[in-house]
Design an enzyme around this catalytic site. Structure first.
Site, PDB file in Angstrom:
ATOM      1  N   HIS A   1       7.849 -27.205   1.889  1.00  0.00           N
ATOM      2  CA  HIS A   1       5.917 -28.614   1.296  1.00  0.00           C
ATOM      3  C   HIS A   1       5.664 -27.778   1.070  1.00  0.00           C
ATOM      4  O   HIS A   1       3.984 -28.804   0.546  1.00  0.00           O
ATOM      5  CB  HIS A   1       5.917 -29.277   2.003  1.00  0.00           C
ATOM      6  CG  HIS A   1       6.701 -30.152   3.383  1.00  0.00           C
ATOM      7  ND1 HIS A   1       6.963 -31.194   2.793  1.00  0.00           N
ATOM      8  CD2 HIS A   1       7.281 -29.535   4.736  1.00  0.00           C
ATOM      9  CE1 HIS A   1       7.839 -31.401   4.043  1.00  0.00           C
ATOM     10  NE2 HIS A   1       8.494 -30.705   5.181  1.00  0.00           N
TER      11      HIS A   1
ATOM     12  N   LYS B   1     -13.088   1.832  -3.099  1.00  0.00           N
ATOM     13  CA  LYS B   1     -13.515   2.395  -1.865  1.00  0.00           C
ATOM     14  C   LYS B   1     -15.351   3.020  -2.679  1.00  0.00           C
ATOM     15  O   LYS B   1     -16.005   2.764  -2.926  1.00  0.00           O
ATOM     16  CB  LYS B   1     -13.637   2.916  -1.429  1.00  0.00           C
ATOM     17  CG  LYS B   1     -12.678   2.154  -0.058  1.00  0.00           C
ATOM     18  CD  LYS B   1     -12.064   3.325   1.067  1.00  0.00           C
ATOM     19  CE  LYS B   1     -11.828   2.717   2.080  1.00  0.00           C
ATOM     20  NZ  LYS B   1     -11.372   3.467   3.304  1.00  0.00           N
TER      21      LYS B   1
ATOM     22  N   GLU C   1       1.265  -1.084   0.189  1.00  0.00           N
ATOM     23  CA  GLU C   1      -0.337  -0.317   0.259  1.00  0.00           C
ATOM     24  C   GLU C   1       0.591   0.941  -0.211  1.00  0.00           C
ATOM     25  O   GLU C   1       0.657   2.484  -0.869  1.00  0.00           O
ATOM     26  CB  GLU C   1      -0.795   0.181   1.060  1.00  0.00           C
ATOM     27  CG  GLU C   1      -2.353   0.923   0.975  1.00  0.00           C
ATOM     28  CD  GLU C   1      -3.110   0.939   2.572  1.00  0.00           C
ATOM     29  OE1 GLU C   1      -4.116   0.446   1.811  1.00  0.00           O
ATOM     30  OE2 GLU C   1      -3.068   1.393   2.876  1.00  0.00           O
TER      31      GLU C   1
END
Length: 509
Positions: free
Chosen positions: A335, A439, A306
């Site tokens: 793994h 937003k 950000e």
């Protein structure tokens, strides 16, 4: 590898308990020497930031998270404000601890109001913590149910964190939580604390709550751990928040040194710049070898991405900068995706984080003379060696132990590295225009729902017809909205040969 090389391409502070090794980054001593000139302006800009200059020009705001752990350097009398807020948070936690029925803390927040506190709460949790801390950090109805359902609300303290008081996800979580208390016929106000901007909608709504604590516009969410946002949950949980602040302040002190070779944050920023060719050309893969650090990569995703992921630089030029972060933990990574790291695309650099003190010393021998910690370190050093032999760059951070002091130091190290790197590539690390754009787009989509519902009647119609009636130009958005309504009983759904022939009608009254 000769240990003398680590003295040249590394940094250590035994008192702080932090070592940094850059010998596997591909940097040379000449690169370090040449970088001193490149960091003159970033060092000066960072000093100006701490002195109170406008560091976020988009919003004409100062950036003061460094003042939170060293209030005496804050300008304009803010030291008294910081001290008062810190002591208020401490007093609130102490008062809560006097109420024996309160055993759980429910934190409502999102982004910087959740990711940092979550990381610290998990990293420093102990079986005998004063209070258990859980989080609502989304606007997911099922997530609300999963967290709220098992809680004994009589024993739960709610901490709602939102600087503006209007963040949709946190507001929704608050409304759901208040409704749960109402259903249980338990007074909410006596169980609630707000951390928000003074005068915000939340500040006003929380007037009758147990407590209100301030946030300030000069502290960004992703750098707010040393404010009440991080300190109150720490104190409530029983974490030594003072040690966290002390570790952060100690790291701040050494990362103010205006010489690359003596400054661990500058060395990190230099390595990022070198490995990513100054434009984030490689991903940063976090490989911390402790279970307690599993949330570190999620926290750093916000802090780094950000802050550095920007379309334009400070001069307004299109640059599309960024630095992608992902990770899990070692040796789980052995793994999982280490296979690709070793043999796949050469598009990343790894950051190994090791901890010398195992944290638990009562383990059994799993082989003669060897315990589980020996294996963990073996996987750490073996993976580092395997990647290096495969020509894949990495850097290593070593901590003496994993405690509040070292976690504070680690947070401060990355905060300063992000700031220096941002000044090095000339972007604003303290705004988030992409978040704001998301937003705005979300608000537009949310507004389509009532229009689509109004366009429905008893006769099934295709999405094209309904979208036209509702004035929704994007048919795919209309289809997604209608499909969710159909799945939740809000409309009747008639499957077709594909989305273009699916039909929808009003649900029966």
């Amino acid at each position: 590898m000769a240990l003398e090389r680590m003295d040249v391409l590394g940094w250590r502070n035994v008192a702080l308990g932090v070592w940094l090794d850059l010998t596997t980054t591909g940097l040379s001593p000449a690169d370090l020497a040449g970088a001193e000139a490149d960091f003159v302006l970033p060092f000066r800009a960072m000093a100006d930031l701490e002195a109170g200059s406008i560091a976020n020009p988009d919003e004409q705001r100062r950036v003061g998270h460094y003042w939170l752990r060293t209030p005496e350097i804050a300008p304009d009398g803010l030291a008294a404000v910081i001290d008062a807020a810190r002591e208020a948070a401490r007093a609130v936690a102490s008062a809560v601890h006097q109420v024996s029925e309160l055993r759980t803390v429910l934190v409502l927040g999102i982004g910087g109001s959740a990711l940092g506190p979550q990381f610290v709460a998990d990293a420093l949790a102990e079986p005998d913590d004063r209070m258990r801390v859980v989080f609502l950090d989304n606007t997911d109805p099922d997530g609300f149910s999963r967290v709220l359902g098992p809680l004994d609300l009589e024993e739960t303290l709610v901490v709602c964190i939102s600087k503006s008081g209007g963040t949709a996800e946190t507001r929704n979580a608050l409304l759901e939580t208040q409704a749960a208390y109402a259903r249980a016929e338990i007074p909410f106000e006596a169980h609630a604390i707000a951390i928000t901007g003074e005068g915000s909608a939340l500040w006003k709504a929380a007037e009758g709550w147990r407590a209100r604590l301030p946030m300030w516009d000069w502290v960004g969410g992703r750098t707010s751990l040393a404010s009440a946002v991080g300190l109150l949950p720490m104190w409530l949980q029983g974490i030594d928040a003072d040690a966290f602040l002390a570790g952060a302040a100690a790291m701040d002190e050494v990362t103010r040194i205006p010489h690359v070779s003596r400054n661990p944050a500058a060395l990190l920023a230099l390595a990022w710049h070198h490995l990513g060719q100054g434009r984030g050309a490689r991903d940063m893969v976090m490989l911390p070898y402790r279970d307690r650090l599993v949330l570190l990569s999620r926290y750093l995703q916000q802090l780094v991405m950000e802050s550095l992921g920007k379309e334009k630089d400070l001069a307004g030029r299109i640059v599309h900068q960024g630095l992608t972060v992902y990770g899990n933990k070692g040796s789980t990574d052995q793994h999982a995706y280490v296979q690709q790291l070793r043999e796949g695309p050469d598009d990343y650099f790894a950051t190994f984080i090791g901890v010398l003190d195992d944290g638990y010393h009562g383990g059994v021998e799993v082989d003669p003379g060897l315990d589980a910690g020996d294996y963990l370190q073996g996987f750490f050093l073996g993976t580092r060696k395997a990647l290096s032999e495969g020509g894949h760059p990495s850097l290593t951070i070593l901590l003496s132990q994993l405690d509040a002091y070292r976690v504070g130091a680690l947070v401060a190290l990355y905060e300063r590295a992000v700031g220096l790197y941002a000044f090095r590539i000339n972007v604003n690390a303290y705004n988030q225009p992409g978040v704001e754009a998301g937003k705005k787009a979300a608000a537009e989509v949310i507004a389509f729902k009532p229009r689509l519902l109004a366009a429905l009647d008893d006769t099934p119609a295709t999405v094209a017809v309904l979208a036209e009636r509702a004035g929704v130009s994007d048919q795919s958005v209309a289809w997604f909205l209608l499909m969710r309504l159909g799945a939740n009983g809000g409309v009747r759904y008639f499957p077709g040969a594909g989305p273009w022939t699916d039909r929808f009608a009003a649900a029966p009254e």
